[in-house]
Design a protein around this motif. Structure first.
Motif, PDB file in Angstrom:
ATOM      1  N   THR A 551     -44.426  -9.155  20.820  1.00  0.00           N
ATOM      2  CA  THR A 551     -45.908  -9.946  20.140  1.00  0.00           C
ATOM      3  C   THR A 551     -46.187  -9.254  18.992  1.00  0.00           C
ATOM      4  O   THR A 551     -46.121  -8.179  19.295  1.00  0.00           O
ATOM      5  CB  THR A 551     -46.774 -10.586  21.216  1.00  0.00           C
ATOM      6  OG1 THR A 551     -46.472 -10.910  22.740  1.00  0.00           O
ATOM      7  CG2 THR A 551     -47.446 -10.776  21.003  1.00  0.00           C
ATOM      8  N   ARG A 553     -48.979  -7.951  17.209  1.00  0.00           N
ATOM      9  CA  ARG A 553     -50.556  -7.333  17.289  1.00  0.00           C
ATOM     10  C   ARG A 553     -50.322  -7.266  15.625  1.00  0.00           C
ATOM     11  O   ARG A 553     -50.735  -6.436  15.131  1.00  0.00           O
ATOM     12  CB  ARG A 553     -50.596  -5.939  18.016  1.00  0.00           C
ATOM     13  CG  ARG A 553     -49.976  -6.920  19.196  1.00  0.00           C
ATOM     14  CD  ARG A 553     -50.750  -5.338  20.175  1.00  0.00           C
ATOM     15  NE  ARG A 553     -49.565  -5.630  21.869  1.00  0.00           N
ATOM     16  CZ  ARG A 553     -49.955  -6.609  22.653  1.00  0.00           C
ATOM     17  NH1 ARG A 553     -50.977  -7.135  22.936  1.00  0.00           N
ATOM     18  NH2 ARG A 553     -49.477  -6.615  23.517  1.00  0.00           N
ATOM     19  N   GLU A 577     -46.007 -15.842  16.590  1.00  0.00           N
ATOM     20  CA  GLU A 577     -47.136 -15.047  17.907  1.00  0.00           C
ATOM     21  C   GLU A 577     -46.174 -14.115  18.311  1.00  0.00           C
ATOM     22  O   GLU A 577     -46.548 -13.099  18.561  1.00  0.00           O
ATOM     23  CB  GLU A 577     -47.540 -15.310  18.725  1.00  0.00           C
ATOM     24  CG  GLU A 577     -48.669 -16.161  18.584  1.00  0.00           C
ATOM     25  CD  GLU A 577     -50.131 -15.697  17.628  1.00  0.00           C
ATOM     26  OE1 GLU A 577     -50.230 -14.494  17.561  1.00  0.00           O
ATOM     27  OE2 GLU A 577     -50.432 -16.317  16.711  1.00  0.00           O
ATOM     28  N   GLU A 578     -44.320 -14.391  18.413  1.00  0.00           N
ATOM     29  CA  GLU A 578     -44.289 -13.466  19.190  1.00  0.00           C
ATOM     30  C   GLU A 578     -42.602 -13.127  18.168  1.00  0.00           C
ATOM     31  O   GLU A 578     -42.536 -14.105  17.854  1.00  0.00           O
ATOM     32  CB  GLU A 578     -43.649 -13.877  19.828  1.00  0.00           C
ATOM     33  CG  GLU A 578     -44.211 -14.074  21.486  1.00  0.00           C
ATOM     34  CD  GLU A 578     -43.466 -13.930  23.449  1.00  0.00           C
ATOM     35  OE1 GLU A 578     -44.247 -13.455  24.286  1.00  0.00           O
ATOM     36  OE2 GLU A 578     -42.766 -15.213  23.253  1.00  0.00           O
ATOM     37  N   ASP A 745     -41.018 -13.815  10.526  1.00  0.00           N
ATOM     38  CA  ASP A 745     -41.260 -13.713  11.688  1.00  0.00           C
ATOM     39  C   ASP A 745     -40.954 -14.490  12.219  1.00  0.00           C
ATOM     40  O   ASP A 745     -40.120 -14.340  14.046  1.00  0.00           O
ATOM     41  CB  ASP A 745     -42.563 -13.184  12.221  1.00  0.00           C
ATOM     42  CG  ASP A 745     -43.350 -11.819  12.199  1.00  0.00           C
ATOM     43  OD1 ASP A 745     -42.132 -10.549  11.618  1.00  0.00           O
ATOM     44  OD2 ASP A 745     -44.361 -11.171  11.818  1.00  0.00           O
TER      45      ASP A 745
END
Length: 798
Positions: A551, A553, A577-578, A745
């Motif tokens: 995850t 952050r 998000e991951e 990402d």
């Protein structure tokens, strides 16, 4: 007399030093300003120092060097000079997107870093990669996975294919049109392709299918014979894993040697078939004999490698290659050789009959230009042959005669892959092309009996392609990615070309490579938001339980282009998000202990102290002790004993003397790490400690979070010791390397093996860099569309 280093230099004698400076100024008749300029200090600084103000050690060194006639280095760390280029500061204003995205073809694509920057421009409204070609399966799987995320359909653009298999432009164009029909799910294109030259293409496919089926049938019959099975049982199985033996199979398009049923490897126009083998036609005998000769030449080349020189692994490799050569020269192999020669001859005959037919070629080009013309061709052939590291490695292996397939003209056969780029360029004839390679592509390649300038060969090949039917205005430049928002000092050669049609193509080609200068992004910013990775000792990225998934952050933040780029959503999707691929190799305990002692930005060879006076003085002391007569040494040992100390014996003294050299400081660090673990560090050997710059001196290096990363390279697939995390005692993860390379990402590596993932990331063009180029290409294409529209209106009025 042994000269010990001056431990008080720079700490005392300041007034005396400045007195000597004043005396010398008077003797030379120098004014204060003239003396300051000669010394290398400011005039105000010199005046203060002469008035009695404290003199720092760096200034004191300048004064001493000036008094003694020595030059003072102006810069300890010298950066590579940059080309004087004009760069923009303003963001490129994108033109209105075309009605349909411009089609892009990416060859030597890897996982698609170069084309990804194009695909993401304007959320996919400006460009779409229709075909991406690479000869490795892993990067193509990753590319297609992410193409689906971007909404490119169920059939991905990526194709595993070796471009050296194509014989001419017409053959590649036929391959492209068949691919487009599949990707677009367009039966109209398939039907029109099949109708060309009265159905020549489907007849060709059927004939190729029969030839392939006959070949596999003949191989499987031969594999059932007792002589073949006996020969395979006696073969060292490790021989089949040798690089040169694998290369022989790939070069000849041979199924893997063994007793199991054979299957056709990845081969142009190949497809699974159940066609009866008896339907295959026999090729001309003269062509078969030529193919038999080609086989024999390849075997002779492989045979030469069994005479390898060297030690250890190279000797074992030569022995295994020799075992495979013995199999090739055995009677059991002759049916295989005959089947291969007949198959290859038949394929050559069929392909020449179709793709060298001018009528078919003309109809094929018309179909291409009216249905799926490509606007942009991008790609960079494998660069190892042109990189400094690659050339050195190739030379060493050629001396051992084990691994490298050479070429009489280019030295390393991979150097000629750019000619395949030109072949594809001639087939597609896009409006714009972009060619990328290592910075040293500009250098002269010297080989046995040959020397050539790669850029000149490329330019000449482009000028002569397609028999002069199309030409390009070109421009070239070395781009440093760190100047354009990429957290990496990556310098690469780029050539851009714009198709000549009466416009100012040279100016447009130059404009494509004139990129906006962006703020420097540090490694620390690139890695922000990523937690501690998962670790593996093997080559699996993901295991049960979701290893490698993390995850994010926070992530990179701010209003800069890099942060926006990394955390952007895919077209039509949401911000990730991951991330996956956040997995690193487990470090050995002794390596982790050593990593913890290394400072940011330090290579392990930076801890050498070859020129340190203390080391030289200690070496002198040891030389004296080792040269003492036995009686004198005995007296010293007795004196030491009376003082409660122990002097080593002559043998131990000699051993200690051998350790006192430039590697002493590095040795001390490694011994410190060893003491913490209670066992010697594996790098504490004479072989490792003797390494210098240019001899794996940067093999172990810690990254610096306060500056852009050094260049990501494909060698990371083998080990990542050159990429120690800037603060943790470990090497970086695949995802961290991908961040440095500016893969967003959301970009997924799926279940790619760790070795493959690192290699494809290291080979990639940073997508953020290609995104900047894509914006310039979009402007050029819009200008060309506008010019064509104006010309069409003018002609209509006439």
């Amino acid at each position: 007399m042994i000269k010990l280093p001056n431990r008080t230099a720079g700490k005392a004698g300041t007034s005396d030093l400045m007195g000597r400076v004043a005396t010398q100024m008077g003797a030379r008749g120098l004014t204060l300003r003239a003396a300051a300029e000669s010394i290398g200090v400011g005039a105000a600084t010199l005046e203060k120092h002469m008035a009695g103000e404290h003199v720092r050690s760096d200034s004191a060194l300048k004064y001493r060097n000036w008094l003694e006639g020595r030059d003072t280095p102006r810069n300890v760390f010298v950066l590579t000079p940059r080309d004087a280029v004009v760069e923009e500061d303003a963001r490129v204003a994108l033109p209105t997107a075309p009605a349909r995205p411009n089609l892009v073809v990416d060859i030597f694509s890897g996982c698609g870093g170069l084309s990804l920057g194009f695909d993401l421009l304007g959320d996919g409204r400006h460009f779409r990669t229709i075909l991406a070609v690479d000869n490795q399966a892993a990067p193509i799987a990753v590319l297609n996975r992410n193409a689906a995320v971007m909404g490119h359909g169920s059939v991905g653009p990526g194709r595993q294919m070796d471009l050296t298999q194509f014989t001419n432009e017409s053959e590649f164009l036929a391959f492209f049109m068949e691919h487009v029909a599949s990707v677009e799910n367009d039966p109209t294109i398939s039907r029109r392709l099949d109708q060309l030259a009265d159905g020549a293409f489907p007849r060709f496919r059927k004939a190729i299918d029969r030839a392939d089926a006959a070949y596999i049938h003949d191989l499987n019959v031969a594999r059932l014979t007792p002589s073949w099975r006996l020969a395979c049982e006696g073969l060292d199985k490790a021989a089949l894993g040798q690089t040169s033996v694998i290369g022989f199979h790939e070069q000849m398009r041979l199924p893997r040697t063994g007793v199991r049923p054979a299957s056709l490897p990845a081969v142009l126009w190949g497809a699974p078939s159940t066609t009866p083998a008896a339907l295959a036609d026999a090729p001309p005998r003269a062509l078969v004999r030529a193919m038999e000769q080609e086989w024999d030449v390849a075997v002779a080349g492989l045979s030469a490698r069994k005479e390898a020189s060297g030690r250890g692994q190279l000797t074992a490799s030569a022995r295994r290659v020799g075992a495979f050569v013995s199999l090739l020269e055995s009677a059991a192999m002759q049916p295989m050789r005959a089947a291969w020669a007949a198959w290859r001859a038949r394929r050559i005959e069929l392909r020449a009959a179709l793709f060298e037919d001018p009528a078919f070629a003309a109809e094929l080009r018309s179909l291409y230009e009216t249905t799926s013309p490509v606007s942009v061709l991008v790609g960079g052939p494998p660069c190892q042959g042109f990189s400094r590291i690659g050339r050195g490695k190739i030379r060493s292996l050629r001396e051992a005669m084990v691994h490298v397939q050479g070429d009489a003209e280019a030295g390393d056969a991979r150097n000629l892959l750019f000619r395949q780029y030109v072949m594809v360029l001639g087939a597609l004839r896009p409006d714009v092309f972009l060619f990328e390679n290592v910075q040293h592509f500009q250098s002269t390649v010297k080989t046995d009996g040959a020397e050539f300038q790669a850029t000149e060969v490329l330019a000449e090949a482009i000028a002569n392609m397609s028999d002069g039917a199309v030409s390009y205005g070109v421009s070239s430049r070395v781009l440093d990615a760190s100047r354009h928002g990429v957290p990496q000092t990556r310098q690469r050669y780029f050539m851009s070309g714009v198709r000549v049609d009466g416009a100012q193509t040279e100016d447009q080609a130059e404009e494509i490579l004139r990129l906006r200068r962006m703020a420097e992004v540090t490694l620390g910013e690139a890695l922000a938001g990523l937690p501690q990775p998962d670790f593996v000792g093997g080559d699996t990225v993901r295991r049960e339980g979701g290893e490698g998934v993390a995850t994010v952050r926070g992530g990179p933040h701010g209003e800069d282009d890099f942060a926006d780029w990394i955390r952007r959503a895919p077209p039509g999707g949401e911000v990730a998000e991951e991330v996956d691929g956040h997995i690193a190799r487990s470090a050995r305990a002794d390596d982790a202990a050593f990593f913890a002692l290394m400072g940011p930005g330090k290579r392990w060879m930076d801890y050498r102290a070859d020129d340190a006076p203390t080391v030289q003085a200690l070496r002198g002391v040891m030389d004296v002790l080792c040269a003492l007569p036995k009686t004198a040494l005995a007296d010293l040992r007795a004196a030491a004993a009376r003082a409660g100390q122990a002097l080593p014996n002559a043998e131990d003294l000699d051993d200690l003397r051998g350790r006192v050299d430039g590697s002493l400081s590095l040795r001390l660090l490694l011994e410190q790490a060893s003491e913490k673990l209670g066992a010697p560090h594996h790098l504490l050997t004479d072989t490792y400690l003797a390494k210098r710059d240019g001899h794996h001196g940067d093999w172990v290096a810690r990254m610096d979070s306060g500056r852009p990363s050094k260049t990501m390279v494909s060698h990371m697939g083998k080990d990542t010791y050159g990429y120690v995390h800037p603060s943790a005692p470990r090497t970086i993860s695949v995802r961290e390397a991908a961040r440095v390379q500016t893969f967003p990402d959301w970009f997924s590596f799926g279940d790619a093996a760790l070795t493959d993932a690192f290699k494809m990331v290291g080979n990639a063009v940073p997508p953020l860099l290609s995104h900047g180029i894509a914006a310039k290409v979009a402007v050029v294409l819009a200008e060309r569309r506008a010019a064509r529209c104006t010309e069409d209106k003018r002609r209509a009025q006439v």
